[in-house]
Scaffold this motif. Structure first.
Motif, PDB file in Angstrom:
ATOM      1  N   GLY A 299      22.278   4.227  35.520  1.00 34.86           N
ATOM      2  CA  GLY A 299      21.601   5.406  36.120  1.00 34.86           C
ATOM      3  C   GLY A 299      20.856   4.760  37.379  1.00 34.86           C
ATOM      4  O   GLY A 299      20.651   5.382  38.302  1.00 34.86           O
ATOM      5  N   VAL A 300      20.201   3.685  36.893  1.00 34.70           N
ATOM      6  CA  VAL A 300      19.265   2.885  37.861  1.00 34.70           C
ATOM      7  C   VAL A 300      19.955   2.505  39.226  1.00 34.70           C
ATOM      8  O   VAL A 300      19.640   2.810  40.369  1.00 34.70           O
ATOM      9  N   GLN A 301      21.115   1.746  38.904  1.00 32.88           N
ATOM     10  CA  GLN A 301      22.018   1.451  39.970  1.00 32.88           C
ATOM     11  C   GLN A 301      22.453   2.673  41.051  1.00 32.88           C
ATOM     12  O   GLN A 301      22.524   2.652  41.853  1.00 32.88           O
ATOM     13  N   SER A 302      22.641   3.854  40.477  1.00 30.03           N
ATOM     14  CA  SER A 302      23.348   4.988  40.924  1.00 30.03           C
ATOM     15  C   SER A 302      22.203   5.510  41.875  1.00 30.03           C
ATOM     16  O   SER A 302      22.514   5.749  42.985  1.00 30.03           O
ATOM     17  N   VAL A 303      21.055   5.699  41.417  1.00 32.15           N
ATOM     18  CA  VAL A 303      19.919   6.212  42.454  1.00 32.15           C
ATOM     19  C   VAL A 303      19.509   5.379  43.563  1.00 32.15           C
ATOM     20  O   VAL A 303      19.428   5.754  44.738  1.00 32.15           O
ATOM     21  N   LEU A 304      19.708   4.219  43.157  1.00 41.03           N
ATOM     22  CA  LEU A 304      19.178   3.059  44.265  1.00 41.03           C
ATOM     23  C   LEU A 304      20.432   2.913  45.118  1.00 41.03           C
ATOM     24  O   LEU A 304      20.104   2.935  46.419  1.00 41.03           O
ATOM     25  N   LYS A 305      21.468   3.197  44.968  1.00 43.68           N
ATOM     26  CA  LYS A 305      22.632   3.100  45.700  1.00 43.68           C
ATOM     27  C   LYS A 305      22.655   4.381  46.557  1.00 43.68           C
ATOM     28  O   LYS A 305      22.871   4.325  47.919  1.00 43.68           O
ATOM     29  N   GLN A 306      22.344   5.610  46.042  1.00 40.32           N
ATOM     30  CA  GLN A 306      22.240   6.790  46.653  1.00 40.32           C
ATOM     31  C   GLN A 306      21.238   6.639  48.006  1.00 40.32           C
ATOM     32  O   GLN A 306      21.291   7.230  49.125  1.00 40.32           O
ATOM     33  N   ALA A 307      20.096   6.072  47.519  1.00 35.97           N
ATOM     34  CA  ALA A 307      18.931   5.893  48.660  1.00 35.97           C
ATOM     35  C   ALA A 307      19.123   4.570  49.418  1.00 35.97           C
ATOM     36  O   ALA A 307      18.338   4.428  50.261  1.00 35.97           O
ATOM     37  N   GLY A 308      20.151   3.736  49.342  1.00 33.70           N
ATOM     38  CA  GLY A 308      20.204   2.616  50.055  1.00 33.70           C
ATOM     39  C   GLY A 308      19.247   1.722  49.861  1.00 33.70           C
ATOM     40  O   GLY A 308      18.701   1.028  50.760  1.00 33.70           O
ATOM     41  N   ALA A 309      18.803   1.469  48.636  1.00 40.52           N
ATOM     42  CA  ALA A 309      17.438   0.813  48.227  1.00 40.52           C
ATOM     43  C   ALA A 309      18.086  -0.114  47.328  1.00 40.52           C
ATOM     44  O   ALA A 309      18.986  -0.274  46.687  1.00 40.52           O
ATOM     45  N   SER A 310      16.988  -1.288  47.107  1.00 37.19           N
ATOM     46  CA  SER A 310      17.223  -2.161  45.849  1.00 37.19           C
ATOM     47  C   SER A 310      16.020  -2.027  44.907  1.00 37.19           C
ATOM     48  O   SER A 310      15.351  -1.360  44.956  1.00 37.19           O
ATOM     49  N   THR A 311      16.307  -2.853  43.763  1.00 37.11           N
ATOM     50  CA  THR A 311      15.109  -2.658  42.690  1.00 37.11           C
ATOM     51  C   THR A 311      13.811  -3.304  43.308  1.00 37.11           C
ATOM     52  O   THR A 311      12.754  -2.804  42.620  1.00 37.11           O
ATOM     53  N   ALA A 312      13.688  -4.028  44.420  1.00 36.55           N
ATOM     54  CA  ALA A 312      12.640  -4.492  45.110  1.00 36.55           C
ATOM     55  C   ALA A 312      11.850  -3.507  45.550  1.00 36.55           C
ATOM     56  O   ALA A 312      10.540  -3.482  45.743  1.00 36.55           O
ATOM     57  N   ASP A 313      12.462  -2.253  45.914  1.00 35.48           N
ATOM     58  CA  ASP A 313      11.928  -1.078  46.638  1.00 35.48           C
ATOM     59  C   ASP A 313      11.290  -0.148  45.662  1.00 35.48           C
ATOM     60  O   ASP A 313      10.664   0.801  46.026  1.00 35.48           O
ATOM     61  N   VAL A 314      11.415  -0.429  44.474  1.00 33.88           N
ATOM     62  CA  VAL A 314      10.803   0.384  43.315  1.00 33.88           C
ATOM     63  C   VAL A 314       9.518   0.020  43.257  1.00 33.88           C
ATOM     64  O   VAL A 314       9.012  -1.110  42.526  1.00 33.88           O
ATOM     65  N   ARG A 315       8.525   0.971  43.579  1.00 28.98           N
ATOM     66  CA  ARG A 315       6.836   0.402  43.409  1.00 28.98           C
ATOM     67  C   ARG A 315       6.535   0.418  41.990  1.00 28.98           C
ATOM     68  O   ARG A 315       5.940  -0.348  41.652  1.00 28.98           O
ATOM     69  N   PHE A 316       6.933   1.616  41.235  1.00 22.69           N
ATOM     70  CA  PHE A 316       6.722   1.738  39.866  1.00 22.69           C
ATOM     71  C   PHE A 316       7.848   2.509  39.474  1.00 22.69           C
ATOM     72  O   PHE A 316       8.233   3.519  39.937  1.00 22.69           O
ATOM     73  N   ALA A 317       8.156   2.364  37.968  1.00 26.64           N
ATOM     74  CA  ALA A 317       8.839   3.382  37.167  1.00 26.64           C
ATOM     75  C   ALA A 317       8.657   3.504  35.755  1.00 26.64           C
ATOM     76  O   ALA A 317       7.637   2.731  35.583  1.00 26.64           O
ATOM     77  N   PHE A 318       8.715   4.542  35.494  1.00 30.66           N
ATOM     78  CA  PHE A 318       8.666   5.110  34.224  1.00 30.66           C
ATOM     79  C   PHE A 318       9.939   5.438  33.276  1.00 30.66           C
ATOM     80  O   PHE A 318      10.503   6.077  33.830  1.00 30.66           O
ATOM     81  N   PHE A 319      10.023   4.704  32.190  1.00 28.29           N
ATOM     82  CA  PHE A 319      11.077   4.984  31.606  1.00 28.29           C
ATOM     83  C   PHE A 319      10.640   5.747  30.138  1.00 28.29           C
ATOM     84  O   PHE A 319      10.172   5.183  29.286  1.00 28.29           O
ATOM     85  N   GLY A 320      10.810   7.264  30.146  1.00 24.22           N
ATOM     86  CA  GLY A 320      10.703   7.966  28.971  1.00 24.22           C
ATOM     87  C   GLY A 320      11.820   7.988  28.145  1.00 24.22           C
ATOM     88  O   GLY A 320      12.791   8.596  28.216  1.00 24.22           O
ATOM     89  N   LEU A 321      11.919   7.247  26.891  1.00 25.97           N
ATOM     90  CA  LEU A 321      13.094   7.074  26.225  1.00 25.97           C
ATOM     91  C   LEU A 321      12.732   7.873  24.706  1.00 25.97           C
ATOM     92  O   LEU A 321      11.670   7.854  24.176  1.00 25.97           O
ATOM     93  N   PRO A 322      13.689   8.350  24.116  1.00 27.23           N
ATOM     94  CA  PRO A 322      13.611   9.309  22.853  1.00 27.23           C
ATOM     95  C   PRO A 322      13.396   8.052  21.787  1.00 27.23           C
ATOM     96  O   PRO A 322      14.016   7.174  21.573  1.00 27.23           O
ATOM     97  N   ALA A 323      12.465   8.551  20.833  1.00 29.31           N
ATOM     98  CA  ALA A 323      12.092   7.729  19.725  1.00 29.31           C
ATOM     99  C   ALA A 323      11.233   6.298  20.089  1.00 29.31           C
ATOM    100  O   ALA A 323      11.171   5.470  19.158  1.00 29.31           O
TER     101      ALA A 323
END
Length: 321
Positions: A55-79
């Motif tokens: 999922g992370v790789q997919s959205v970054l590829k669509q945006a033409g971005a890399s992980t370094a371009d993510v200013r902040f992320a929130f992972f909401g995970l069940p349990a």
């Protein structure tokens, strides 16, 4: 080190699907991806890593971005937060995906709350495969429900399905009058005899939790067809969800007469008034202070909104829901 372009990544996990959204600093959505279940209790930690990585790789590829371009992320995970032994592993997983620590992990209930109320004080109730509520008020936070399908998840799709299966067995035994629910189940599962349902329900297939929860759609159809037993199930589900909400309200120390903004998310609410009407009725009996608000944004957008807030850069809400 490359400076972040300011993207905020929101990940809304769930028992059935996981949504990934990337938004920019102006609040515009730039990429979206939907993956499979991220319920590690059922799929395992290794499969969870795969789902998140894809999922992370997919959205970054669509945006033409890399992980370094993510200013902040929130992972909401069940349990998340429900097993002290495994939580450190869940909390470290995003670092391997992003290559940095500009992220936070939490329970997916936060995504529903942040999206439905745009990150403002109030309460959100989630009724999807499972059920859980979460709220914030003047610096306090509280959750309710979400203890799992064995002894909780009241009002969820799984809970509704189990009550419907019970009703079918009673109809078959003659303990309840046969209504539309019985015929719908026979047709859906192509049952030669009613007892053949056992083979469908107890089959050793994966994921069993999601498969059983899917039966809730039949219960909704039966209720819409006027089946009394099915309608009672949705009435009870609405009441159960309202009780979860009211428990959270009390823990958040709302004063009498103080407005409580309340919203909702999850597939069960797609049943419309079938679930909302009994939900409203029980809420009114609990308190006159509730103000029911239609969800403003999706839980995935909520995760991105929350990521921006954690980064100290609240969005202007120009985002496309």
């Amino acid at each position: 080190m490359k400076q972040s372009a300011g993207y905020f990544l929101g990940v809304d996990g769930g028992g059935t699907k996981t949504a990934f959204v990337l938004i920019d600093r102006s609040g515009q959505e730039v990429a979206r991806h939907e993956g499979g279940s991220s319920y590690h209790v059922e799929i395992g930690v290794e499969k969870l890593h795969v789902v998140l990585d894809q999922g992370v790789q997919s959205v970054l590829k669509q945006a033409g971005a890399s992980t370094a371009d993510v200013r902040f992320a929130f992972f909401g995970l069940p349990a998340h937060g429900e097993d002290s032994k495994i939580q450190p592993m869940l909390d470290l997983m995003p670092e391997a995906l992003l290559g940095h620590r500009r992220y936070a992990c939490g329970n997916d209930m936060i995504c529903g709350w942040a999206g439905s109320l745009a990150g403002e004080d109030g309460i959100n109730i989630v009724a999807g495969t499972g059920s859980i509520g979460y709220g914030e008020h003047q610096g306090l936070s509280a959750r309710g429900g979400g203890w799992g399908e064995v002894f909780s998840d009241e009002g969820s799709a799984y809970w509704i399905a189990v009550q419907g299966l019970k009703a079918f067995s009673r109809m078959s035994d003659g303990r309840l009058p046969r209504g539309p629910l019985h015929e719908l189940m026979v047709q859906e599962f192509a049952l030669t005899t009613d007892l053949d349902l056992c083979a469908h329900i107890y089959a050793k297939s994966t994921p069993q939790r999601d498969r059983i929860a899917g039966v809730s759609r039949l219960i909704a159809r039966a209720a819409a067809s006027g089946d009394p037993a099915a309608r009672r199930i949705f009435t009870e589900a609405g009441h159960e969800l309202a009780e979860i909400v009211d428990g959270i309200r009390r823990r958040l120390a709302y004063r009498p007469g103080e407005r409580v903004n309340l919203s909702y998310s999850g597939g069960v609410f797609q049943s419309g008034d079938l679930i909302l009407e009994p939900f409203r009725q029980r809420l009114s009996a609990c308190s006159a202070d509730y103000r029911l608000i239609s969800p403003r944004y999706s839980p995935a957008i909520g995760a991105a909104i929350y990521a921006a807030r954690l980064a100290g850069a609240p969005l202007d809400m120009a985002v496309n829901a």
